[in-house]
Design an enzyme around this catalytic site. Sequence first.
Site, PDB file in Angstrom:
ATOM      1  CG  ASP A  47     -44.211 -11.704  -8.455  1.00  0.00           C
ATOM      2  OD1 ASP A  47     -44.637 -10.783  -9.170  1.00  0.00           O
ATOM      3  OD2 ASP A  47     -44.398 -12.907  -8.716  1.00  0.00           O
ATOM      4  NE  ARG A  89     -50.091  -8.489 -15.137  1.00  0.00           N
ATOM      5  CZ  ARG A  89     -50.392  -9.078 -13.981  1.00  0.00           C
ATOM      6  NH1 ARG A  89     -51.209  -8.502 -13.124  1.00  0.00           N
ATOM      7  NH2 ARG A  89     -49.886 -10.253 -13.672  1.00  0.00           N
ATOM      8  N   PRO A  90     -50.387  -7.601 -21.743  1.00  0.00           N
ATOM      9  CG  PRO A  90     -48.810  -7.446 -23.476  1.00  0.00           C
ATOM     10  CD  PRO A  90     -49.074  -7.002 -22.064  1.00  0.00           C
ATOM     11  CB  ILE A  91     -53.296 -12.414 -22.921  1.00  0.00           C
ATOM     12  CG1 ILE A  91     -54.566 -11.853 -23.554  1.00  0.00           C
ATOM     13  CG2 ILE A  91     -53.297 -12.143 -21.428  1.00  0.00           C
ATOM     14  CD1 ILE A  91     -55.822 -12.654 -23.168  1.00  0.00           C
ATOM     15  CG  ASP A  92     -48.878 -10.552 -27.359  1.00  0.00           C
ATOM     16  OD1 ASP A  92     -48.874 -10.190 -26.164  1.00  0.00           O
ATOM     17  OD2 ASP A  92     -47.833 -10.703 -28.008  1.00  0.00           O
ATOM     18  CD  GLN A  93     -45.936 -13.919 -27.630  1.00  0.00           C
ATOM     19  OE1 GLN A  93     -45.445 -14.948 -28.099  1.00  0.00           O
ATOM     20  NE2 GLN A  93     -46.135 -12.837 -28.368  1.00  0.00           N
ATOM     21  NE  ARG A 150     -55.567 -10.490  -6.225  1.00  0.00           N
ATOM     22  CZ  ARG A 150     -54.619 -10.093  -7.052  1.00  0.00           C
ATOM     23  NH1 ARG A 150     -54.338  -8.824  -7.181  1.00  0.00           N
ATOM     24  NH2 ARG A 150     -53.963 -10.956  -7.791  1.00  0.00           N
ATOM     25  CB  ILE A 180     -40.739  -8.487 -15.663  1.00  0.00           C
ATOM     26  CG1 ILE A 180     -39.479  -9.324 -15.887  1.00  0.00           C
ATOM     27  CG2 ILE A 180     -42.011  -9.309 -15.941  1.00  0.00           C
ATOM     28  CD1 ILE A 180     -39.318 -10.524 -15.024  1.00  0.00           C
ATOM     29  CE  LYS A 185     -50.456 -14.146  -6.165  1.00  0.00           C
ATOM     30  NZ  LYS A 185     -50.869 -13.973  -7.538  1.00  0.00           N
ATOM     31  CG  ASN A 186     -48.238 -16.460  -8.794  1.00  0.00           C
ATOM     32  OD1 ASN A 186     -49.385 -16.069  -8.539  1.00  0.00           O
ATOM     33  ND2 ASN A 186     -47.217 -15.631  -8.925  1.00  0.00           N
ATOM     34  CB  CYS A 189     -51.558  -6.691  -9.562  1.00  0.00           C
ATOM     35  SG  CYS A 189     -51.699  -7.385  -7.920  1.00  0.00           S
ATOM     36  NE  ARG A 228     -52.471 -10.852 -16.201  1.00  0.00           N
ATOM     37  CZ  ARG A 228     -52.843 -10.185 -17.266  1.00  0.00           C
ATOM     38  NH1 ARG A 228     -53.835  -9.341 -17.208  1.00  0.00           N
ATOM     39  NH2 ARG A 228     -52.231 -10.346 -18.411  1.00  0.00           N
TER      40      ARG A 228
HETATM   41  N1  EPU Z   1     -46.282 -10.584 -21.870  1.00  0.00           N
HETATM   42  C1  EPU Z   1     -46.559 -10.223 -23.166  1.00  0.00           C
HETATM   43  N2  EPU Z   1     -47.486 -10.973 -23.852  1.00  0.00           N
HETATM   44  C2  EPU Z   1     -48.115 -12.044 -23.304  1.00  0.00           C
HETATM   45  C3  EPU Z   1     -47.821 -12.401 -21.980  1.00  0.00           C
HETATM   46  C4  EPU Z   1     -46.888 -11.649 -21.273  1.00  0.00           C
HETATM   47  O1  EPU Z   1     -46.016  -9.252 -23.687  1.00  0.00           O
HETATM   48  O2  EPU Z   1     -48.931 -12.672 -23.994  1.00  0.00           O
HETATM   49  C5  EPU Z   1     -45.278  -9.810 -21.104  1.00  0.00           C
HETATM   50  C6  EPU Z   1     -45.870  -9.164 -19.851  1.00  0.00           C
HETATM   51  O3  EPU Z   1     -46.467  -7.920 -20.144  1.00  0.00           O
HETATM   52  C7  EPU Z   1     -44.672  -9.050 -18.953  1.00  0.00           C
HETATM   53  C8  EPU Z   1     -43.853 -10.308 -19.309  1.00  0.00           C
HETATM   54  O4  EPU Z   1     -44.311 -10.719 -20.584  1.00  0.00           O
HETATM   55  O5  EPU Z   1     -43.912  -7.924 -19.263  1.00  0.00           O
HETATM   56  C9  EPU Z   1     -43.989 -11.450 -18.335  1.00  0.00           C
HETATM   57  O6  EPU Z   1     -45.362 -11.738 -18.104  1.00  0.00           O
HETATM   58  P1  EPU Z   1     -45.880 -13.183 -17.667  1.00  0.00           P
HETATM   59  O7  EPU Z   1     -46.844 -13.656 -18.693  1.00  0.00           O
HETATM   60  O8  EPU Z   1     -44.716 -14.035 -17.335  1.00  0.00           O
HETATM   61  O9  EPU Z   1     -46.676 -12.830 -16.349  1.00  0.00           O
HETATM   62  P2  EPU Z   1     -48.042 -13.441 -15.875  1.00  0.00           P
HETATM   63  O10 EPU Z   1     -48.101 -14.878 -16.229  1.00  0.00           O
HETATM   64  O11 EPU Z   1     -49.181 -12.580 -16.274  1.00  0.00           O
HETATM   65  C10 EPU Z   1     -47.119 -14.285 -13.589  1.00  0.00           C
HETATM   66  C11 EPU Z   1     -47.492 -14.100 -12.146  1.00  0.00           C
HETATM   67  C12 EPU Z   1     -47.112 -12.699 -11.697  1.00  0.00           C
HETATM   68  C13 EPU Z   1     -45.619 -12.501 -11.928  1.00  0.00           C
HETATM   69  C14 EPU Z   1     -45.259 -12.773 -13.386  1.00  0.00           C
HETATM   70  C15 EPU Z   1     -43.779 -12.690 -13.685  1.00  0.00           C
HETATM   71  C16 EPU Z   1     -49.443 -15.493 -11.918  1.00  0.00           C
HETATM   72  C17 EPU Z   1     -50.904 -15.578 -11.726  1.00  0.00           C
HETATM   73  N3  EPU Z   1     -48.937 -14.279 -12.013  1.00  0.00           N
HETATM   74  O12 EPU Z   1     -47.866 -13.312 -14.307  1.00  0.00           O
HETATM   75  O13 EPU Z   1     -47.397 -12.664 -10.310  1.00  0.00           O
HETATM   76  O14 EPU Z   1     -45.276 -11.174 -11.593  1.00  0.00           O
HETATM   77  O15 EPU Z   1     -45.722 -14.096 -13.763  1.00  0.00           O
HETATM   78  O16 EPU Z   1     -43.088 -13.613 -12.929  1.00  0.00           O
HETATM   79  O17 EPU Z   1     -48.753 -16.505 -11.961  1.00  0.00           O
HETATM   80  C18 EPU Z   1     -47.905 -11.644  -8.266  1.00  0.00           C
HETATM   81  O18 EPU Z   1     -47.886 -12.782  -7.777  1.00  0.00           O
HETATM   82  O19 EPU Z   1     -47.946 -10.587  -7.583  1.00  0.00           O
HETATM   83  C19 EPU Z   1     -47.858 -11.517  -9.714  1.00  0.00           C
HETATM   84  C20 EPU Z   1     -48.192 -10.396 -10.353  1.00  0.00           C
END
Ligand code: EPU
Length: 424
Positions: A304, A121-125, A396, A326, A22-23, A116, A92
């Site tokens: 996960d 779940r910020p996207i600042d990075q 999903r 995480i 999926k991811n 979810c 997401r």
């Molecule tokens: N984070 C920040 N700022 C950012 C981005 C992330 O602080 O700009 C923090 C997050 O809040 C979190 C950590 O960094 O604490 C890791 O987040 P990451 O960005 O790695 O997660 P993601 O890309 O949003 C993906 C998977 C998730 C999985 C995580 C961690 C997808 C679509 N989603 O999320 O999958 O839990 O990586 O491995 O690839 C799931 O499949 O159920 C799922 C939630």
Amino acid sequence: MQSLKIRGGKPLRGKVNISGAKNSAVTLIPAAILADWTVSLEQLPEIRDVEIYRELLRDLGADVKLEEAVIHINPTRMKNSPVSSEKVQQLRASYYLMGALLGKFKKAQVGLPGGCNLGPRPIDQHIKGFEALGAKVTQDNGMISLEAERLIGTRIYLDVVSVGATINIMLAASRAEGTTHIENAAKEPEIIDVATLLNSMGAEIKGAGTDVIRITGMPHLKGCRHAIIPDRIEAGTFMIAAAATRGQVRIDQVIPKHLEPVTAKLREIGVIVEEGDDYLDIRGNHTYKEIKIKTLPYPGFPTDLQQPVTSLLTGVSGTSVVTDNIYQARFRHIDELKRMGASLKVEGSSVLIQGMTELQGAKVNATDLRAGAALVVAGLMADGVTEVTGIEHIDRGYENLETKLRDLGADIWRDEQDSWNKER
Ligand code: EPU
């Protein structure tokens, strides 16, 4: 509304084929729009997140065709219109449209992503990366607007290891001028998968799978064919379910290396795990011993699988501890497991699991995808019938979960939600 019903207590036995990840799929589909011709992706999982992505691309004017488990995406007639529909909020990974559209058109307008609810779940990075490449990023009314005259390769250090930010920057940088270095990059197998696809499309990406990734962008990317990697989280869920029911299951069509953190922890509690080239044989035991698990970015134990493994640990002697560093709020399955008789206590970002409790079937609600998987595992272990509602979350991300479990001997079926009292 549908629900899943499970009459527990049957050990899983047999072989299960694992679907495409999926991811990865939700990354590779938006990556395909960076090409100037058709990109075909094999091993596409039939899950709701992929369906939503297909609809999003069609809304943007891409030509999207499905042929069994292969998706063909021809983006040549795509328009760069704002993407704000409720589909964006359901998914997401819709945030990958930011990197992909910015790379392709140097301009994008995308609604804030959903997915979810795991706490903040910020996207600042992601934004930091786009700005470093030369984009002006503004936010207004739930929409993020990105615009760049030129995207120029640069050095970007991620303050947190983020899968999403690493991939989003890779997408935009693959059409930027010059070379981008992502430092402190995430190392998940899905990142290697997107790099492999972008390289087949003509980009030059080195170092994916390490913490420094170098991306040399190209003015044009070409079409190609690519097979999506197996879903390590789906595989891990079946490993856990096999162990929890004291079953014997071959998890087929996987990359065993991707499952090493899970294999190691299962072995530690006493599960027998044997590795083949592309399969894992799981043999459950009657007695298991307690463990401590901490989630970490890959190659650590995946967040996960933190929820499904908690269900397994209710059937292990002693007190186990699962810590999620995480997503520190990823504990919405705990109250539901308690309704089934589990003895659990949340302390900060940890859950303490008092083992060897006999779970009892109950009506429980999945609040997110992996919470759903945890409740299904608990239902397979429990005495009596468990009804899991909120299964739209499970749909999903898991392809044919109940069919695959039924083929392994589980007594599981999909039902109308209000039929709790109806005889099967
Ligand atoms: N984070 C920040 N700022 C950012 C981005 C992330 O602080 O700009 C923090 C997050 O809040 C979190 C950590 O960094 O604490 C890791 O987040 P990451 O960005 O790695 O997660 P993601 O890309 O949003 C993906 C998977 C998730 C999985 C995580 C961690 C997808 C679509 N989603 O999320 O999958 O839990 O990586 O491995 O690839 C799931 O499949 O159920 C799922 C939630």
